[in-house]
Design a protein around this motif. Structure first.
Motif, PDB file in Angstrom:
ATOM      1  N   ARG A  23       0.763  -1.288   0.512  1.00 38.33           N
ATOM      2  CA  ARG A  23       0.075   0.177   0.175  1.00 38.33           C
ATOM      3  C   ARG A  23       0.661   1.649   0.378  1.00 38.33           C
ATOM      4  O   ARG A  23       0.660   2.898   0.236  1.00 38.33           O
ATOM      5  CB  ARG A  23      -1.026   0.082   1.502  1.00 38.33           C
ATOM      6  CG  ARG A  23      -1.787  -1.186   1.252  1.00 38.33           C
ATOM      7  CD  ARG A  23      -3.236  -0.372   0.637  1.00 38.33           C
ATOM      8  NE  ARG A  23      -4.049  -1.616   0.415  1.00 38.33           N
ATOM      9  CZ  ARG A  23      -5.581  -1.474  -0.179  1.00 38.33           C
ATOM     10  NH1 ARG A  23      -5.978   0.416  -0.608  1.00 38.33           N
ATOM     11  NH2 ARG A  23      -6.284  -2.046   0.094  1.00 38.33           N
ATOM     12  N   LEU A  24       1.886   1.070  -0.340  1.00 38.33           N
ATOM     13  CA  LEU A  24       3.454   2.403  -0.209  1.00 38.33           C
ATOM     14  C   LEU A  24       2.606   3.857  -0.562  1.00 38.33           C
ATOM     15  O   LEU A  24       2.618   4.205  -0.799  1.00 38.33           O
ATOM     16  CB  LEU A  24       4.676   1.349  -0.331  1.00 38.33           C
ATOM     17  CG  LEU A  24       5.459   3.019   0.252  1.00 38.33           C
ATOM     18  CD1 LEU A  24       6.189   3.119   1.586  1.00 38.33           C
ATOM     19  CD2 LEU A  24       7.289   1.899  -0.310  1.00 38.33           C
ATOM     20  N   ASP A  25       2.416   2.987  -1.990  1.00 39.21           N
ATOM     21  CA  ASP A  25       2.102   4.261  -3.277  1.00 39.21           C
ATOM     22  C   ASP A  25       0.650   4.447  -3.237  1.00 39.21           C
ATOM     23  O   ASP A  25       0.419   5.621  -3.980  1.00 39.21           O
ATOM     24  CB  ASP A  25       2.492   3.565  -4.588  1.00 39.21           C
ATOM     25  CG  ASP A  25       4.020   3.333  -4.392  1.00 39.21           C
ATOM     26  OD1 ASP A  25       5.180   4.344  -3.738  1.00 39.21           O
ATOM     27  OD2 ASP A  25       4.777   3.013  -4.877  1.00 39.21           O
ATOM     28  N   ASP A  26      -0.068   4.293  -2.770  1.00 40.87           N
ATOM     29  CA  ASP A  26      -1.458   4.631  -2.297  1.00 40.87           C
ATOM     30  C   ASP A  26      -1.350   5.731  -1.416  1.00 40.87           C
ATOM     31  O   ASP A  26      -0.731   6.347  -1.183  1.00 40.87           O
ATOM     32  CB  ASP A  26      -2.675   3.105  -1.565  1.00 40.87           C
ATOM     33  CG  ASP A  26      -2.470   2.280  -2.526  1.00 40.87           C
ATOM     34  OD1 ASP A  26      -2.105   1.616  -3.170  1.00 40.87           O
ATOM     35  OD2 ASP A  26      -3.295   0.816  -1.641  1.00 40.87           O
ATOM     36  N   ASP A  27      -2.746   6.327  -2.232  1.00 38.81           N
ATOM     37  CA  ASP A  27      -3.639   7.447  -1.138  1.00 38.81           C
ATOM     38  C   ASP A  27      -2.859   7.754   0.131  1.00 38.81           C
ATOM     39  O   ASP A  27      -3.840   6.805   0.884  1.00 38.81           O
ATOM     40  CB  ASP A  27      -4.863   7.917  -1.791  1.00 38.81           C
ATOM     41  CG  ASP A  27      -4.503   8.669  -3.830  1.00 38.81           C
ATOM     42  OD1 ASP A  27      -3.272   8.208  -3.703  1.00 38.81           O
ATOM     43  OD2 ASP A  27      -5.974   8.409  -3.772  1.00 38.81           O
ATOM     44  N   ALA A  28      -2.529   8.597   0.320  1.00 39.84           N
ATOM     45  CA  ALA A  28      -3.229   8.597   2.017  1.00 39.84           C
ATOM     46  C   ALA A  28      -4.227   8.283   3.168  1.00 39.84           C
ATOM     47  O   ALA A  28      -3.974   7.109   3.717  1.00 39.84           O
ATOM     48  CB  ALA A  28      -2.443   9.985   2.515  1.00 39.84           C
ATOM     49  N   ASP A  29      -5.087   8.546   2.350  1.00 39.67           N
ATOM     50  CA  ASP A  29      -6.545   8.339   2.558  1.00 39.67           C
ATOM     51  C   ASP A  29      -7.217   7.227   2.106  1.00 39.67           C
ATOM     52  O   ASP A  29      -8.289   6.948   2.559  1.00 39.67           O
ATOM     53  CB  ASP A  29      -7.391   9.141   3.095  1.00 39.67           C
ATOM     54  CG  ASP A  29      -8.353  10.135   1.488  1.00 39.67           C
ATOM     55  OD1 ASP A  29      -7.180   8.961   0.763  1.00 39.67           O
ATOM     56  OD2 ASP A  29      -8.634  10.307   1.598  1.00 39.67           O
TER      57      ASP A  29
END
Length: 148
Positions: A23-29
């Motif tokens: 999930r490292l490159d997913d949006d912050a939320d």
């Protein structure tokens, strides 16, 4: 182990950072979407624990198989030998991994599956961890909400 954490998202989280690196490159939320949060809980990658509201919470981790009056029980995987426990807003995302500080902590654990039981009474959350042979997956139909 005890710590005091302040959350601005009414969420606490326990996970092995290695299990959430995807999930490292997913949006912050990303995890604020209920279906995404529940997906990771049911995969055994993270224990998101929704608490009564934003604020300060005293967290205590105990290494025992039983926790009387647990609000929730689930199985969580650990592959790296390290867990993160802290505020939900420190979940892996937006190119950032969790960090200690602000009451957030890392602690060591043998790699494997863990039976996690948690309960909230007022502003105190107690979490028990016990190694288990159960598969690291869950079949929850809704978000994990701790009682008050």
């Amino acid at each position: 182990m005890r710590t005091i954490v302040t959350t601005g998202t009414a969420t606490l989280v326990l996970f092995d950072p290695a299990c959430m690196r995807h999930r490292l490159d997913d949006d912050a939320d990303w995890w604020s979407l209920p279906q995404e949060e529940l997906l990771e809980v049911n995969r055994g990658n993270a224990a998101f624990m929704n608490v009564g509201g934003d604020g300060r919470y005293e967290l205590e981790v105990v290494a025992e198989a039983g926790l009387p009056d647990a609000d929730v029980e689930l199985v969580l995987r650990n592959t790296s030998g390290r867990f993160f426990l802290g505020a939900g807003e420190f979940m892996t995302s937006d190119g950032l991994e969790p960090e200690a500080g602000y009451g957030n902590v890392f602690f060591d654990a043998e790699p494997g599956s863990y039976l996690v039981r948690a309960r909230q009474r007022g502003s105190t959350v107690v979490i028990s961890l016990a190694a288990t042979d159960l598969p690291a997956s869950n079949a929850l139909g809704g978000l994990v909400r701790l009682g008050t």
